[in-house]
Scaffold this motif. Sequence first.
Motif, short mmCIF file in Angstrom:
data_model
loop_
_atom_site.label_atom_id
_atom_site.label_comp_id
_atom_site.label_asym_id
_atom_site.label_seq_id
_atom_site.Cartn_x
_atom_site.Cartn_y
_atom_site.Cartn_z
N SER A 30 -5.50 0.45 -11.43
CA SER A 30 -5.61 -0.34 -10.20
C SER A 30 -4.75 0.30 -9.12
N ARG A 31 -5.27 0.27 -7.91
CA ARG A 31 -4.49 0.66 -6.73
C ARG A 31 -3.85 -0.61 -6.18
N MET A 32 -2.61 -0.49 -5.75
CA MET A 32 -1.90 -1.67 -5.27
C MET A 32 -0.85 -1.30 -4.24
N GLN A 33 -0.35 -2.30 -3.57
CA GLN A 33 0.76 -2.10 -2.64
C GLN A 33 2.01 -1.74 -3.43
N HIS A 34 2.92 -0.98 -2.81
CA HIS A 34 4.17 -0.59 -3.47
C HIS A 34 4.94 -1.81 -3.99
N ALA A 35 4.89 -2.92 -3.26
CA ALA A 35 5.64 -4.11 -3.67
C ALA A 35 5.20 -4.64 -5.03
N MET A 36 3.94 -4.40 -5.41
CA MET A 36 3.45 -4.87 -6.71
C MET A 36 4.07 -4.09 -7.87
N ALA A 37 4.64 -2.93 -7.58
CA ALA A 37 5.30 -2.16 -8.65
C ALA A 37 6.41 -3.00 -9.28
N ALA A 83 -5.87 -21.51 -18.72
CA ALA A 83 -5.87 -22.48 -19.83
C ALA A 83 -6.13 -21.81 -21.18
N ASN A 84 -6.70 -20.61 -21.17
CA ASN A 84 -7.04 -19.92 -22.41
C ASN A 84 -6.10 -18.77 -22.75
N LEU A 85 -5.17 -18.46 -21.86
CA LEU A 85 -4.26 -17.35 -22.10
C LEU A 85 -3.29 -17.67 -23.22
N PRO A 86 -2.85 -16.65 -23.96
CA PRO A 86 -1.82 -16.88 -24.98
C PRO A 86 -0.54 -17.39 -24.32
N GLU A 87 0.20 -18.19 -25.05
CA GLU A 87 1.43 -18.77 -24.50
C GLU A 87 2.40 -17.69 -24.03
N GLU A 88 2.51 -16.59 -24.78
CA GLU A 88 3.40 -15.49 -24.36
C GLU A 88 3.05 -14.99 -22.97
N SER A 89 1.78 -14.92 -22.68
CA SER A 89 1.33 -14.45 -21.38
C SER A 89 1.80 -15.38 -20.26
N LEU A 90 1.68 -16.66 -20.49
CA LEU A 90 2.09 -17.64 -19.48
C LEU A 90 3.61 -17.67 -19.33
N GLN A 91 4.33 -17.61 -20.45
CA GLN A 91 5.79 -17.57 -20.40
C GLN A 91 6.25 -16.35 -19.60
N THR A 92 5.62 -15.21 -19.89
CA THR A 92 5.98 -13.97 -19.21
C THR A 92 5.74 -14.08 -17.71
N GLU A 93 4.59 -14.60 -17.33
CA GLU A 93 4.27 -14.68 -15.90
C GLU A 93 5.28 -15.54 -15.16
N HIS A 94 5.66 -16.66 -15.74
CA HIS A 94 6.66 -17.52 -15.10
C HIS A 94 8.00 -16.80 -14.98
N LEU A 95 8.41 -16.10 -16.03
CA LEU A 95 9.69 -15.39 -15.99
C LEU A 95 9.65 -14.24 -14.98
N VAL A 96 8.57 -13.50 -14.95
CA VAL A 96 8.42 -12.40 -13.98
C VAL A 96 8.50 -12.95 -12.56
N ASN A 97 7.82 -14.05 -12.29
CA ASN A 97 7.87 -14.65 -10.95
C ASN A 97 9.28 -15.07 -10.58
N LEU A 98 10.00 -15.64 -11.53
CA LEU A 98 11.40 -16.03 -11.26
C LEU A 98 12.28 -14.82 -11.00
N LEU A 99 12.06 -13.74 -11.76
CA LEU A 99 12.83 -12.51 -11.53
C LEU A 99 12.57 -11.96 -10.14
N GLN A 100 11.33 -12.03 -9.68
CA GLN A 100 10.99 -11.57 -8.33
C GLN A 100 11.68 -12.43 -7.27
N VAL A 101 11.57 -13.74 -7.41
CA VAL A 101 12.19 -14.64 -6.44
C VAL A 101 13.70 -14.42 -6.43
#
Length: 165
Positions: A30-37, A83-101
Amino acid sequence: MPSHLKIQLQKKRDLAILRCERPDGSITFSRMQHAMAFHDLAHYAVEMELGFSQAFYGLLAEGYAIEDFELPRDKRPEALIPANLPEESLQTEHLVNLLQVHAIQDSTTDIRKQLAEILAENELSYPKNLSPERLASIQERLQELLENWKRLQVGQSLELSFPLD
């Protein structure tokens, strides 16, 4: 056959390219903005430190494409609807978002406490091995990855490996 996902994050002048090669040789990118790194490197740090195999990079290794995650929810493969994602995936996404904030706001708030509240609100369990020490390891690894990313010249890449065993 290698038992890891090869991850390459390449710095271009106006964008970054995330390229992942699966053990079978197939590729997703995927091509993305530098901020997505930051976001993708935070995923790597979290998933590696917590030993998660069912979050972003593990799902890519299973055959999903990066662009599958970028689609509107109603256009995603059934397994990638939140709703169908593995729990690890959802836990990770929340933690990643908090690390960014936390990084953007240079916050001193307790990430573990915030994560526990968010996970409870979403009826998700707290990762069993996310101790204060493990969170510090995640943050240290992420900081090292970000420093390596910043040092790259245009055209250079970070090469990472995500074990699948």
